[in-house]
Design a protein around this motif. Structure first.
Motif, PDB file in Angstrom:
ATOM      1  N   SER A  81       0.852  -1.185   0.000  1.00  0.00           N
ATOM      2  CA  SER A  81       0.000   0.000   0.000  1.00  0.00           C
ATOM      3  C   SER A  81       0.892   1.241   0.000  1.00  0.00           C
ATOM      4  O   SER A  81       2.072   1.160   0.350  1.00  0.00           O
ATOM      5  N   TRP A 133      -3.626  -0.198  -5.977  1.00  0.00           N
ATOM      6  CA  TRP A 133      -4.007   0.486  -4.746  1.00  0.00           C
ATOM      7  C   TRP A 133      -4.617   1.835  -5.102  1.00  0.00           C
ATOM      8  O   TRP A 133      -4.024   2.609  -5.838  1.00  0.00           O
ATOM      9  N   GLU A 137      -6.200   2.601   2.114  1.00  0.00           N
ATOM     10  CA  GLU A 137      -7.126   1.618   2.671  1.00  0.00           C
ATOM     11  C   GLU A 137      -8.017   0.930   1.644  1.00  0.00           C
ATOM     12  O   GLU A 137      -8.828   0.093   2.023  1.00  0.00           O
ATOM     13  N   ASN A 138      -7.895   1.250   0.379  1.00  0.00           N
ATOM     14  CA  ASN A 138      -8.725   0.639  -0.663  1.00  0.00           C
ATOM     15  C   ASN A 138      -7.854   0.118  -1.791  1.00  0.00           C
ATOM     16  O   ASN A 138      -6.950   0.813  -2.259  1.00  0.00           O
ATOM     17  N   LYS A 140      -8.078  -1.994  -5.615  1.00  0.00           N
ATOM     18  CA  LYS A 140      -8.964  -2.369  -6.726  1.00  0.00           C
ATOM     19  C   LYS A 140      -8.432  -3.657  -7.345  1.00  0.00           C
ATOM     20  O   LYS A 140      -7.287  -3.721  -7.787  1.00  0.00           O
ATOM     21  N   ILE A 145     -13.637  -3.113  -5.633  1.00  0.00           N
ATOM     22  CA  ILE A 145     -12.908  -2.299  -4.665  1.00  0.00           C
ATOM     23  C   ILE A 145     -13.078  -2.924  -3.284  1.00  0.00           C
ATOM     24  O   ILE A 145     -14.199  -3.171  -2.825  1.00  0.00           O
ATOM     25  N   ASN A 147     -12.056  -2.640   0.766  1.00  0.00           N
ATOM     26  CA  ASN A 147     -11.553  -1.809   1.860  1.00  0.00           C
ATOM     27  C   ASN A 147     -10.852  -2.725   2.855  1.00  0.00           C
ATOM     28  O   ASN A 147     -11.408  -3.738   3.273  1.00  0.00           O
TER      29      ASN A 147
END
Length: 160
Positions: A81, A133, A137-138, A140, A145, A147
């Motif tokens: 991330s 990313w 916090e999400n 794809k 998508i 979370n």
């Protein structure tokens, strides 16, 4: 503390379900289970409990054998991330003649080394996935998508 064999029979049935889902979680149950036998039970209950425990050991060994011999995992992709607190890991789970799965795991990183993993996405074996990313916090995954704070799991194995 000792349990009646009727209670142990019910616990055995529960542990059989755990063995089928995850061998590693069930291993401690298999090792401490005989410590709870009561000597003051009826013969029928002792025999039934012993047979179920033997069946439990057989299921554990058989499932461990099948997973070790017929299944192999290959790491396809790993993306961190933007804030480096999470990793998305794509695994190719080849199960031989059974096919397999493409598994996406979310790893939460603690103290730069400890990782807590959970499966967030499963698709058919050999499926190539586009992963990106969106923010911290999400993520794809093929137009889906996810979370990282929710416990959702997307299973696309049976979809067309």
């Amino acid at each position: 503390m000792r349990f009646n064999h009727g209670v142990l029979t019910l616990i055995t049935i529960l542990i059989i379900g755990i063995v089928i889902l995850n061998n590693i979680i069930a291993l401690p149950f298999l090792l401490i289970y005989p410590l709870f036998y009561s000597r003051k039970s009826k013969t029928f209950a002792k025999i039934l409990s012993g047979l179920l425990y033997s069946f439990l050991i057989f299921i554990f060994l058989f499932s461990a054998f099948v997973k070790l011999i017929f299944s192999s995992n290959k790491l396809l992709l790993q993306k961190s991330s933007p804030n480096k607190k999470y990793n998305i890991v794509v695994i190719d789970n080849d199960q031989g003649a059974l096919g397999g799965n493409t598994i996406v795991e979310l790893e939460k990183i603690y103290f730069n080394s400890i990782k807590k993993q959970r499966i967030v996405y499963i698709d058919r074996w050999g499926k190539s996935l586009e992963i990106e990313w969106i923010d911290n916090e999400n993520v794809k995954i093929d137009e889906n998508i996810i979370n990282v704070n929710r416990k959702d799991k997307i299973d696309k194995r049976n979809s067309l």
